[in-house]
Design a protein around this motif. Sequence first.
Motif, PDB file in Angstrom:
ATOM      1  N   UNK A 294    -103.004  -7.394 -40.359  1.00 43.20           N
ATOM      2  CA  UNK A 294    -103.115  -8.484 -41.498  1.00 43.20           C
ATOM      3  C   UNK A 294    -104.086  -8.327 -42.509  1.00 43.20           C
ATOM      4  N   UNK A 295    -105.275  -7.488 -42.476  1.00 40.87           N
ATOM      5  CA  UNK A 295    -106.023  -7.046 -43.387  1.00 40.87           C
ATOM      6  C   UNK A 295    -105.505  -6.102 -44.371  1.00 40.87           C
ATOM      7  N   UNK A 296    -104.301  -5.432 -43.885  1.00 40.93           N
ATOM      8  CA  UNK A 296    -103.631  -4.574 -44.996  1.00 40.93           C
ATOM      9  C   UNK A 296    -102.368  -5.369 -45.622  1.00 40.93           C
ATOM     10  N   UNK A 297    -101.572  -5.957 -44.613  1.00 38.36           N
ATOM     11  CA  UNK A 297    -100.262  -6.522 -44.775  1.00 38.36           C
ATOM     12  C   UNK A 297    -100.082  -7.830 -44.384  1.00 38.36           C
ATOM     13  N   UNK A 298    -100.440  -8.726 -44.836  1.00 44.48           N
ATOM     14  CA  UNK A 298    -100.626 -10.201 -44.048  1.00 44.48           C
ATOM     15  C   UNK A 298     -99.005 -10.587 -44.225  1.00 44.48           C
ATOM     16  N   UNK A 299     -98.513 -10.336 -45.205  1.00 44.89           N
ATOM     17  CA  UNK A 299     -97.077 -10.684 -45.298  1.00 44.89           C
ATOM     18  C   UNK A 299     -96.255 -10.220 -44.211  1.00 44.89           C
ATOM     19  N   UNK A 300     -96.274  -8.767 -43.948  1.00 46.27           N
ATOM     20  CA  UNK A 300     -95.602  -8.096 -42.847  1.00 46.27           C
ATOM     21  C   UNK A 300     -95.927  -8.528 -41.542  1.00 46.27           C
ATOM     22  N   UNK A 301     -97.167  -8.887 -41.416  1.00 43.80           N
ATOM     23  CA  UNK A 301     -97.828  -9.235 -39.991  1.00 43.80           C
ATOM     24  C   UNK A 301     -97.186 -10.817 -40.029  1.00 43.80           C
ATOM     25  N   UNK A 302     -97.038 -11.404 -40.659  1.00 47.67           N
ATOM     26  CA  UNK A 302     -96.384 -12.726 -40.483  1.00 47.67           C
ATOM     27  C   UNK A 302     -94.911 -12.787 -40.043  1.00 47.67           C
ATOM     28  N   UNK A 303     -94.278 -11.693 -41.031  1.00 48.98           N
ATOM     29  CA  UNK A 303     -92.906 -11.605 -40.530  1.00 48.98           C
ATOM     30  C   UNK A 303     -92.691 -11.110 -39.121  1.00 48.98           C
ATOM     31  N   UNK A 304     -93.586 -10.327 -38.592  1.00 50.55           N
ATOM     32  CA  UNK A 304     -93.296  -9.617 -37.297  1.00 50.55           C
ATOM     33  C   UNK A 304     -93.773 -10.768 -36.347  1.00 50.55           C
ATOM     34  N   UNK A 305     -94.773 -11.687 -36.594  1.00 51.41           N
ATOM     35  CA  UNK A 305     -95.029 -12.813 -35.817  1.00 51.41           C
ATOM     36  C   UNK A 305     -93.928 -13.600 -35.617  1.00 51.41           C
ATOM     37  N   UNK A 306     -93.142 -13.971 -36.544  1.00 52.19           N
ATOM     38  CA  UNK A 306     -91.869 -14.622 -36.595  1.00 52.19           C
ATOM     39  C   UNK A 306     -90.934 -14.133 -35.643  1.00 52.19           C
ATOM     40  N   UNK A 307     -90.967 -12.637 -35.583  1.00 47.53           N
ATOM     41  CA  UNK A 307     -90.001 -11.866 -34.721  1.00 47.53           C
ATOM     42  C   UNK A 307     -90.332 -12.226 -33.229  1.00 47.53           C
ATOM     43  N   UNK A 308     -91.737 -12.087 -33.120  1.00 49.30           N
ATOM     44  CA  UNK A 308     -92.191 -12.426 -31.761  1.00 49.30           C
ATOM     45  C   UNK A 308     -91.898 -13.834 -31.163  1.00 49.30           C
ATOM     46  N   UNK A 309     -92.117 -14.832 -31.973  1.00 51.31           N
ATOM     47  CA  UNK A 309     -92.051 -16.105 -31.653  1.00 51.31           C
ATOM     48  C   UNK A 309     -90.332 -16.315 -31.258  1.00 51.31           C
ATOM     49  N   UNK A 310     -89.323 -15.682 -32.152  1.00 45.94           N
ATOM     50  CA  UNK A 310     -87.957 -15.690 -31.817  1.00 45.94           C
ATOM     51  C   UNK A 310     -87.877 -15.067 -30.336  1.00 45.94           C
ATOM     52  N   UNK A 311     -88.317 -13.958 -30.192  1.00 45.60           N
ATOM     53  CA  UNK A 311     -88.315 -13.574 -28.954  1.00 45.60           C
ATOM     54  C   UNK A 311     -88.677 -14.092 -27.628  1.00 45.60           C
ATOM     55  N   UNK A 312     -89.820 -15.000 -27.908  1.00 44.29           N
ATOM     56  CA  UNK A 312     -90.306 -15.859 -26.952  1.00 44.29           C
ATOM     57  C   UNK A 312     -89.266 -17.064 -26.840  1.00 44.29           C
ATOM     58  N   UNK A 313     -88.575 -17.467 -27.678  1.00 40.98           N
ATOM     59  CA  UNK A 313     -87.658 -18.456 -27.644  1.00 40.98           C
ATOM     60  C   UNK A 313     -86.489 -18.009 -26.799  1.00 40.98           C
ATOM     61  N   UNK A 314     -86.141 -16.898 -27.111  1.00 44.47           N
ATOM     62  CA  UNK A 314     -84.780 -16.055 -26.286  1.00 44.47           C
ATOM     63  C   UNK A 314     -85.109 -15.836 -24.813  1.00 44.47           C
ATOM     64  N   UNK A 315     -86.503 -15.600 -24.599  1.00 42.58           N
ATOM     65  CA  UNK A 315     -86.826 -15.450 -23.193  1.00 42.58           C
ATOM     66  C   UNK A 315     -87.171 -16.539 -22.353  1.00 42.58           C
ATOM     67  N   UNK A 316     -87.251 -17.797 -23.224  1.00 40.16           N
ATOM     68  CA  UNK A 316     -87.530 -18.909 -22.584  1.00 40.16           C
ATOM     69  C   UNK A 316     -89.015 -19.386 -22.358  1.00 40.16           C
ATOM     70  N   UNK A 317     -89.648 -18.388 -22.831  1.00 43.84           N
ATOM     71  CA  UNK A 317     -91.113 -18.676 -22.810  1.00 43.84           C
ATOM     72  C   UNK A 317     -91.672 -19.831 -23.560  1.00 43.84           C
TER      73      UNK A 317
END
Length: 803
Positions: A294-317
């Motif tokens: 995020x110190x280099x690419x905050x926008x990319x880090x946020x988009x990747x974090x959205x992907x992680x959150x979606x994966x957590x939803x899919x796994x029921x976490x």
Amino acid sequence: MAEPAPRPAPSRLERWKARVAPSGLKAAMEGRRLAGTVAARSRLAAAASTRLARAAAGRTAAALGPLRGPIIQGAKRTGRGVRRVLSRIRLRHLLIVTGSFAVLLALIVGYSIATLPLDGGLQVDPTPSALVVEADNGETFATRGVFKGAKVTAADVPVHLAQAVVAIEDRRFYGHLGVDPWGILRAAWRNWQAGGTREGGSTITQQLARLMFLSPDQNLRRKIQEAIIALWLESQLSKEEILLRYLNTAYFGAGAYGVDAAAQRYFAKPTKELSLSEAAMLAGLVRAPSQLAPTRNLGGAKERADTVLQAMVETGAITAEQAEAARDEPINLRTPPETPPGTNYFVDTMAADVRRLLGGSPGDLTLRTTLDLELQRLAEGIIERRLDAEGRQKNVSQAALVALSPDGAIRALVGGRDYEASQFNRATQARRQAGSLFKLFVYLAALQKGYDPRSVVVDRPTQIGDWEPQNANGRFRGPVSLRNAFAQSINTVAAQLADEVGIPAVIETAKRLGVHSELPAVPSLALGSAEVTLLEMTRAYAAVATGNLSLEPYTIRSIQGSTQQALFTRPGSAPRNEGFGESRAAMLDLLQAVVREGTGKAARLPNVPAGGKTGTTQEYRDAWFIGFTPDLIVGVWVGNDDNAPTNKVVGGDLPAEIWRDFISRAAPLLARGKPRTPTEQVAPADPGDAAPAASGAAILRGVPEVVDTGTLAIRGTMVRLEGIQGERGNMARQLARFLRRREIVCAPGATPGMQRCRIGRHDLSAIILAAGGGRATPDASEELLAAEDQARSARLGVWRRRR
């Protein structure tokens, strides 16, 4: 005669057969007739096809003529050859080939096992230590080195962090034995569909095996070793221990090894305090830490974090509601983004000073430096803007600038146009001929020998040995005062003065003022034939401007260790004025005459007392201007790295103009104190706190839709933001994400038809320009130009260089 016995009444089945049979028979006969017709038609079609084929064959045979026989014979021989080859292949041959492959595979596996680096492990180089670099106001703006956090325990790891890592890296982590065949097949299928490597099939255990024991090389041996070690780890450790070791070992970007180092690096908090959104961002970094930090690419880090959150939803976490709440939670980086490219020249110089002061001191260090971030951004922006506008026309590709405070503190340092393209520091490392800048030492030596500004010398043809200096215009003025000769930079007068006082005296004067470069004792030294650096020449002019012979440029005010103990504090030093006498006042008179009426008139500023000197070398290869005000001593150089001549650029041209632009905008900052920096302006605040721009003005309030970065729509009303040339495409999409569901308040601006909008307490135009979301208009305010300078120096948004 007996009557025949009456026939019994027909049954229901017999009555049905009697009724249906005739129609069935009729249908059967009709079917046979139709079938015969279809068969006949088929025979006719086949016969027609046969005739056509024979006709085509005949035409082909006629066309081939004499070649027909050889072709048929060749085809027959080829067929017989193929049959012979196939007849010779026996089962034993297949077994031999299969066995050979099996032996080869066994050898590869055996070699991979024999070369397992079981004594290996991730070795984080203890040097260099992490450096946290602060500006003069305490704002952290750069970091360097490796951050080494504490080893976390199971109690330190939040549940949502472990769930995030498992969801995005290895969903079947708790169900496999170290290697996941289904994961490998899934990754192979998706990579095949994508036409390249898009997904990996390695498990968390395999990744740990690679991190602890193996190199990152992509080859078959490494993959086999990775699988073997993963199976061994699974037999020795529990799943929780494997995950914990993985979190302590993985690289999270920006020099942070281990999750605790990453939590401290990005959020300035221990691992156990990470929120769900922060945990999702860290989990998303592991796959591509260098690209997504995020110190280099905050926008990319946020988009990747959205992907992680979606994966957590899919796994029921977590639930979908929890994921949405985490997405809306702001991410506040407690440490700065990656060092702005332009400030790296200063950081390089500062790092050299750290080594000189402390040697190889271990441990993380916090450095309070002399850099003024506002002046630095200002300097970088002015140089970039000037070279963009005039560089090609004047054949100037590079520039450097140094700004010193009267005590020698380096407040701004630009070592070149683009640090990412070249790390060579043209302010401290480049040695270039000084030209007429060197006349400072000639005239000061003459003043110390009894001359004064009113002394008269004769501008005439001069020969000293085999050397005949020439004036720039090729003419001679006759008798002139020393003040006029210096202001107009007359070469023959400087040569005569140096010859009279002696070149050794000139060299001694230069050395006393801080010039450390080698100075050859030749007559042409009077006109700057020696090669010097911009920093040492600026230091010499600063010594004269302040009257402090002991002045030394410096970058560090204090150094603290990891336990906050002071390792270094710069001591104060009393100015040393001996050696100047009355000559300094006379020299200041000459330097002010250059700006007032001489070759440096382009540097004049209203109501700002200033002095300085221009310098131009032969064939216009280098152009210099070093000048001073009561607050700053600033040196500027322009030229080309390959020493190519410029298009007749002299010191009183582009260098003096850069100096004037910098001082004119720096002086108000130094006089009234610094305003809020553009980085501070992007912090979200309560929109209800916004105040209207003017009493009674028409206020427009609402959640905007983005047309481009300079145009918004609020409840059907088009709003043009004052001071911005809007951008579409990706810049507009990023602005839309930033403004999502956030209210802004707009009021008429100073320019008719334009609006000044605020989000919370902060100016939206300044936020957009500071992020590189657009370019400032020519009539933009100083505040907006400063915001644009920040984005330009950091290469953000529209200022990102395309290579």
